[in-house]
Design an enzyme around this catalytic site. Structure first.
Site, PDB file in Angstrom:
ATOM      1  N   ASP A 198      65.692 -62.578  -6.587  1.00 17.97           N
ATOM      2  CA  ASP A 198      66.127 -61.558  -5.608  1.00 17.97           C
ATOM      3  C   ASP A 198      65.210 -61.439  -4.393  1.00 17.97           C
ATOM      4  OD1 ASP A 198      68.430 -60.720  -6.682  1.00 17.97           O
ATOM      5  OD2 ASP A 198      67.752 -58.722  -7.295  1.00 17.97           O
ATOM      6  N   ASP A 222      51.929 -36.721  32.681  1.00 17.05           N
ATOM      7  CA  ASP A 222      53.097 -37.030  31.845  1.00 17.05           C
ATOM      8  C   ASP A 222      52.747 -36.974  30.360  1.00 17.05           C
ATOM      9  OD1 ASP A 222      54.671 -37.470  34.027  1.00 17.05           O
ATOM     10  OD2 ASP A 222      54.328 -39.631  34.087  1.00 17.05           O
ATOM     11  N   ASP A 249      61.819 -42.699  34.459  1.00 17.80           N
ATOM     12  CA  ASP A 249      61.475 -42.552  35.872  1.00 17.80           C
ATOM     13  C   ASP A 249      62.078 -43.729  36.624  1.00 17.80           C
ATOM     14  OD1 ASP A 249      59.737 -44.420  34.971  1.00 17.80           O
ATOM     15  OD2 ASP A 249      57.942 -43.200  35.213  1.00 17.80           O
ATOM     16  N   ASN A 308      70.535 -54.541 -10.413  1.00 11.89           N
ATOM     17  CA  ASN A 308      70.062 -53.741 -11.550  1.00 11.89           C
ATOM     18  C   ASN A 308      71.167 -53.531 -12.584  1.00 11.89           C
ATOM     19  OD1 ASN A 308      67.565 -53.545 -10.533  1.00 11.89           O
ATOM     20  ND2 ASN A 308      67.670 -51.384  -9.969  1.00 11.89           N
ATOM     21  N   GLU A 339      71.661 -56.118 -15.151  1.00 13.08           N
ATOM     22  CA  GLU A 339      70.491 -56.154 -16.035  1.00 13.08           C
ATOM     23  C   GLU A 339      70.577 -55.057 -17.092  1.00 13.08           C
ATOM     24  OE1 GLU A 339      67.350 -55.696 -13.241  1.00 13.08           O
ATOM     25  OE2 GLU A 339      67.663 -57.670 -12.368  1.00 13.08           O
ATOM     26  N   VAL A 351      60.675 -51.756 -15.608  1.00  8.11           N
ATOM     27  CA  VAL A 351      60.265 -52.604 -14.479  1.00  8.11           C
ATOM     28  C   VAL A 351      61.496 -53.094 -13.713  1.00  8.11           C
ATOM     29  CG1 VAL A 351      59.105 -54.738 -13.855  1.00  8.11           C
ATOM     30  CG2 VAL A 351      58.145 -53.270 -15.616  1.00  8.11           C
ATOM     31  N   ALA A 352      62.551 -53.449 -14.467  1.00  5.18           N
ATOM     32  CA  ALA A 352      63.753 -53.973 -13.824  1.00  5.18           C
ATOM     33  C   ALA A 352      64.407 -52.932 -12.933  1.00  5.18           C
ATOM     34  CB  ALA A 352      64.747 -54.435 -14.889  1.00  5.18           C
ATOM     35  N   GLU A 359      60.043 -51.991  -7.201  1.00  9.04           N
ATOM     36  CA  GLU A 359      58.623 -51.923  -6.852  1.00  9.04           C
ATOM     37  C   GLU A 359      58.283 -52.684  -5.569  1.00  9.04           C
ATOM     38  OE1 GLU A 359      59.150 -54.766 -10.331  1.00  9.04           O
ATOM     39  OE2 GLU A 359      59.886 -52.849  -9.707  1.00  9.04           O
TER      40      GLU A 359
HETATM   41  P1  ATP Z   1      58.926 -42.146  39.846  1.00  9.63           P
HETATM   42  O1  ATP Z   1      58.542 -40.754  39.444  1.00  9.63           O
HETATM   43  O2  ATP Z   1      60.285 -42.497  39.499  1.00  9.63           O
HETATM   44  O3  ATP Z   1      57.909 -43.173  39.485  1.00  9.63           O
HETATM   45  P2  ATP Z   1      57.891 -42.081  42.532  1.00  9.63           P
HETATM   46  O4  ATP Z   1      56.999 -43.271  42.436  1.00  9.63           O
HETATM   47  O5  ATP Z   1      58.579 -41.881  43.819  1.00  9.63           O
HETATM   48  O6  ATP Z   1      59.011 -42.081  41.442  1.00  9.63           O
HETATM   49  P3  ATP Z   1      55.563 -40.523  42.564  1.00  9.63           P
HETATM   50  O7  ATP Z   1      54.687 -41.697  42.372  1.00  9.63           O
HETATM   51  O8  ATP Z   1      55.268 -39.254  41.874  1.00  9.63           O
HETATM   52  O9  ATP Z   1      57.048 -40.815  42.194  1.00  9.63           O
HETATM   53  O10 ATP Z   1      55.600 -40.270  44.123  1.00  9.63           O
HETATM   54  C1  ATP Z   1      56.172 -39.112  44.656  1.00  9.63           C
HETATM   55  C2  ATP Z   1      56.245 -39.231  46.140  1.00  9.63           C
HETATM   56  O11 ATP Z   1      54.931 -39.296  46.693  1.00  9.63           O
HETATM   57  C3  ATP Z   1      56.935 -40.472  46.652  1.00  9.63           C
HETATM   58  O12 ATP Z   1      58.312 -40.299  46.738  1.00  9.63           O
HETATM   59  C4  ATP Z   1      56.312 -40.669  48.008  1.00  9.63           C
HETATM   60  O13 ATP Z   1      56.949 -39.877  48.972  1.00  9.63           O
HETATM   61  C5  ATP Z   1      54.898 -40.147  47.812  1.00  9.63           C
HETATM   62  N1  ATP Z   1      53.962 -41.240  47.553  1.00  9.63           N
HETATM   63  C6  ATP Z   1      54.057 -42.200  46.631  1.00  9.63           C
HETATM   64  N2  ATP Z   1      52.993 -43.009  46.650  1.00  9.63           N
HETATM   65  C7  ATP Z   1      52.177 -42.549  47.611  1.00  9.63           C
HETATM   66  C8  ATP Z   1      50.894 -42.945  48.136  1.00  9.63           C
HETATM   67  N3  ATP Z   1      50.226 -43.972  47.650  1.00  9.63           N
HETATM   68  N4  ATP Z   1      50.373 -42.225  49.137  1.00  9.63           N
HETATM   69  C9  ATP Z   1      51.010 -41.159  49.641  1.00  9.63           C
HETATM   70  N5  ATP Z   1      52.199 -40.731  49.198  1.00  9.63           N
HETATM   71  C10 ATP Z   1      52.800 -41.414  48.212  1.00  9.63           C
END
Ligand code: ATP
Length: 913
Positions: A716, A622, A330, A684, A687, A283-284, A288
């Protein structure tokens, strides 16, 4: 009634709901009627059972057998103290079981508390307002607002939609996105109804409004889940590793126990006594308490991470974080604040307009450079087109939707109020991959399409532009060039740039370009420091963004991120794997205009290079990269539910700095576990050594069974736990990452624990024992003192020899490599409590008769206690020297590069951006 066969209006009527959703009172009524929207009834753990289980663990059973043997021995040899030994061992079982249970309970509670922090992400419309709620409170009749990446919380029928695609893989294994619409169907099974969406599935793209029809266990997912029954939880790699180590130590201890059983029997101890000794020794020698202590340390670490806004879903991730060598992040919202403000507008007629006002304030002015009498009208047309094409909106003090869109709506609201003479009839939703979105409206009997998005996407779709006289004229090369130059100059000033266009008609083609909007999204303040920390910590930071290269580079510069190559999504696509892998290894790469699926390729290539990759992501696409990365990181505020599910860690504040804080905690817990395991192993040796010596020398027993258990299962425990909760060391982020293949319980832990610290403690215990005996006039070989006061006093000295060394050991082990003096004296409260309890314990051993009676101790006159002083000091000094040698070796092995500054963040650090 087949709800899927009805039209949306009939469906609403059938469910006694409306487009404004249910009222709060109705929701409460329905919750009572239908119950919570949960598949498994929340069955609490049965803690009484969990506690009792501790008594039937392998080690507890060993101790219980030893206790029973003692009681049996007492029947044959009454008056020799076997009864006390038996009861004391039972006492040890209780203490051990309670402590282990308490640790597991606390770890459970911590994890439970952390789970509550996971952001709620179901949007419903109730009382005419959109609100975010937890999925469990959904009821039939609720109106769901579904966006790309949302997890659907209950079975529902679609009552309106824009290009809605769902992924039903959880139900039917089909991972291709399935189109859903509002058309009534006579399908037999709900799974075949095109207007049905289901709990547990996700929105791949598009958006929709849906009416909840079924909740909880009655949903299609609920039916499958209850069929599948309870799935056993699998062990994490870390738990497996601990079990492996414990098993090895157990076999070694069992072997040693068997040897001692034979030796004990041969030396005339009698079978019973020899068996009790052997069991106690087993045990020592077996740590555990290691698994519950490590679990608790990890859960405390995850609690610390949560305090620093990083929520981990699996305790093992805490440790993996400590090994991260690359962070792929991002930009928008993680490195920047995601609080967008329109600062400038460019109209294709040639005007540049500066917009004043901060944040989402709806008040501000427009300052024109140049312009003519149509400028005002064209600006209004531009802003109207932008606003009509936004889903985001302000509702009183609150706002809903994408920050980019909120900024555009706010800018338009500064100019003029919104009108309702446009009726929306369709939408081409935004996706990160399309980088644009469009909305179709009817106005005065005509169809109009408004588009916005990345300018390099919109420009090729535009055949005309609005000239300075307010007329749509065909695009010529010079005008296009001027437009591109303007866009580029905005980008270089770190603006996020979107183009706005429109047309009469419904298709995303033959557009008329109206202009550009330049939106500022400032970097987060803390990011600069965090990037610097990463450099010192040997962690490379790479930006992977959907935004354009110029803006991304301008932001990188502002936050001090080193970039030596910028690649665009297209360039990445063209690069063969080998070349890209080589580039990723030897350069600080920034990837702009990336498509989400390219993140997966980058994570894979980095991993084949042996990197430990932490990767952020927020969109549906993603998810594969988040799963592939060693640590997938999703966003608590702006992320989609799909990304959150695929990730190992959720950033509650979406902030890059929180990733770095979590890595710091990850490294800390890695070393903390090493420290306390070493601490537990050290004791240990004092011991075991007395037992071994007793066989070879003619000396009375230096340490009794109960005393061994006192150390292991008593003195301990708390200090060990305290070591497991040490705060991060100052230089923890100045060291290179912990190697991926380095194990927490490596040879160094055993070497330091057994053969260095343990050896000193063993010597201390024996010197205390023999020193006391000789100074008291004992003659070598005289065994007649056995069980006399002198013997008890000598055993007390052995016990104190071990305990006092451990008291010092815990201080010097507070840092694995740094000087003990680098840690503040009062920075670990649990340690202070543990030390105070330990000192009280020492005094009790020496002075309180009932304690002495149970633990075979006796009062030792003060002058003899001087014998106990040198060894703890020696242990402290020698261990400090030991650590000093490790430090100097490490420094020698990592020579400073020319150009490196004091903080070690010079440009020349190899492979570190
Ligand atoms: P990250 O990937 O770092 O988040 P981000 O926000 O620019 O960057 P996305 O959201 O993929 O990436 O956007 C890509 C591109 O799309 C932007 O750079 C912009 O030009 C365009 N975009 C972003 N939001 C809109 C929207 N609501 N309507 C139309 N175009 C958009």
């Amino acid at each position: 009634m087949n709800i899927y066969a009805l039209s949306p209006d009939e469906q609403l009527a059938a469910m006694e709901s409306s487009a404004d959703g249910l009222s709060d009172a109705e929701v409460i009524k329905r919750q009572k009627k239908y119950g919570y929207n949960a598949i498994e009834k929340r069955r609490g753990k049965n803690y009484v059972r969990e506690y009792l289980v501790q008594y039937v663990q392998f080690f507890a059973i060993l101790l219980e057998v030893a206790a029973v043997l003692s009681l049996i021995a007492n029947r044959y040899a009454p008056g020799e103290g076997y009864d006390i030994l038996g009861f004391a061992i039972f006492g040890a079982v209780v203490v051990n079981a309670t402590f282990a249970f308490w640790q597991e309970y606390r770890a459970d509670k911590t994890v439970e508390a952390l789970r509550k922090l996971i952001p709620s992400s179901i949007t419903v419309r109730r009382n005419g307002e959109n609100q975010k709620i937890k999925a469990v409170s959904l009821v039939p009749g609720d109106i769901l607002i579904l966006e790309e990446g949302d997890r659907i919380g209950a079975d529902a029928v679609v009552i309106s939609e824009n290009s809605l695609y769902v992924n039903n893989a959880t139900l039917n294994g089909e991972s291709r996105p399935a189109r859903r619409n509002t058309e009534p169907t006579e399908a037999e099974s709900p799974l075949d109804a095109k207007n049905a969406v289901f709990a547990g599935t996700t929105v791949t793209s598009g958006n929709a409004i849906a009416l909840v029809t079924t909740t909880g266990e009655n949903t299609e997912f609920g039916k499958i889940a209850s069929l599948a029954g309870n799935v056993r939880k699998r062990l994490t790699p870390m738990q497996k590793e601990i079990i492996r180590i414990t098993r090895i130590l157990t076999y070694a201890a069992l072997f040693m126990g068997a040897v001692f059983l034979v030796l004990g029997y041969l030396s005339g101890k009698g079978l019973l006594m020899a068996a009790i000794f052997a069991l106690a020794l087993v045990v020592a020698n077996v740590p555990e308490g290691m698994l519950p202590t490590i679990t608790l340390s990890l859960s405390l670490a995850s609690q610390n991470m949560a305090k620093r806004n990083a929520l981990i879903k699996n305790l093992d991730s805490a440790q993996t974080l400590g090994s991260a060598t690359v962070i792929c992040t991002d930009k928008t919202g993680t490195l920047t604040r995601n609080e967008m403000t329109v600062r400038e507008i460019y109209l294709t007629g040639g005007e540049e307009i500066t917009v004043t006002g901060e944040g989402y304030s709806q008040e501000g002015d427009f300052e024109y450079s140049g312009g003519n009498d149509t400028s005002e009208e064209r600006l209004e047309q531009f802003l109207n087109a932008g606003r009509l094409n936004c889903r985001a909106r302000f509702s009183g003090e609150e706002n809903f939707g994408d920050p980019t869109e909120l900024a555009i709506v706010a800018a338009a609201n500064k100019k003029m109020p919104a009108t309702d003479d446009y009726e929306k009839t369709g939408e081409f939703p935004f996706t990160s991959d399309r980088k644009m979105m469009s909305s179709v409206y009817v106005h005065e009997g005509r169809n109009y399409l408004f588009s916005k998005g990345a300018f390099e996407i919109l420009l090729p779709l535009s055949t005309h532009y609005m000239n300075s006289e307010g007329r749509a004229v065909p695009y010529d090369e010079a005008s296009k060039r001027e437009f591109l130059e303007k866009a580029e100059s905005f980008e270089k000033r770190a603006y996020r740039v979107l183009a706005v266009a429109f047309r009469e008609g419904e298709k995303e083609e033959k557009l008329t370009m109206l202009g550009l909007v330049a939106i500022m999204d400032l970097p987060r303040e803390e990011v600069y420091e965090a990037i610097k920390k990463c450099r010192r910590a040997g962690i490379r930071v790479m930006m992977l963004t959907g935004d354009n290269p110029n803006t991304a580079r301008a932001i990188a510069e502002k936050i001090g991120m080193h970039v030596d190559i910028t690649l665009t999504g297209d360039e990445l696509r063209r690069m063969p794997d080998d070349e890209l892998r080589e580039t990723l290894t030897s350069h600080c790469v920034l990837c702009a205009r990336m498509r989400s699926e390219q993140k997966l390729r980058i994570a894979t290539l980095l991993q084949t290079n042996g990197e430990v990759v932490a990767m952020t992501g927020d969109g549906v696409n993603d998810a594969p990269a988040l799963r592939k990365a060693d640590i997938g990181i999703s966003m608590g505020i702006k992320g989609t539910e799909v990304a959150r599910e695929a990730s190992d860690m959720i950033l509650l504040d979406d902030n890059f700095a929180s990733i770095v804080a979590a890595i710091e905690e990850g490294r800390t817990v890695y070393f903390n576990i090493k420290k306390f395991v070493t601490y537990i192993l050290s004791s240990n040796i004092p011991e075991i050594v007395p037992y071994i010596l007793q066989f070879f020398l003619r000396i009375p027993l230096p340490l009794s069974v109960i005393q061994i258990l006192t150390i292991d299962l008593g003195s301990d425990m708390l200090p060990g736990l305290a070591l497991g909760s040490e705060k991060p060391e100052d230089d923890i982020m100045n060291r290179p990452p912990v190697g991926k293949d380095e194990r927490i319980l490596d040879a160094e832990v055993f070497k330091r624990g057994y053969f260095f610290l343990g050896a000193i403690e063993g010597t201390a215990a024996m010197v205390a024992f023999l020193g006391f005996l000789f100074l008291s006039g004992w003659q070598y070989g005289d065994l007649s003192i056995t069980n006399s006061t002198l013997h008890y006093q000598a055993m007390t000295m052995t016990l104190l020899g071990a305990i006092t060394c451990q008291l010092m050991n815990v201080w010097t082990l507070r840092s694995w490599e740094n000087s003990a003096f680098s840690r503040g004296l009062f920075t670990n409260k649990l340690l202070i409590v543990a030390i105070i309890i330990e000192i009280i314990w020492i005094v009790m051993i020496l002075t309180v008769p009932p304690v002495q009676y149970i633990f075979n101790t006796a009062y030792v006159p003060l002058p003899f206690l001087i014998l106990l002083i040198p060894f703890p000091i020696l242990l402290f000094v020698l261990h400090e020297l030991y650590k000093w040698r490790i430090r100097t070796k490490r420094e020698k092995n990592t020579p400073k590069k020319p150009g490196e500054d004091e903080a070690g963040c010079g440009e020349d650090i190899p492979n570190v951006c």
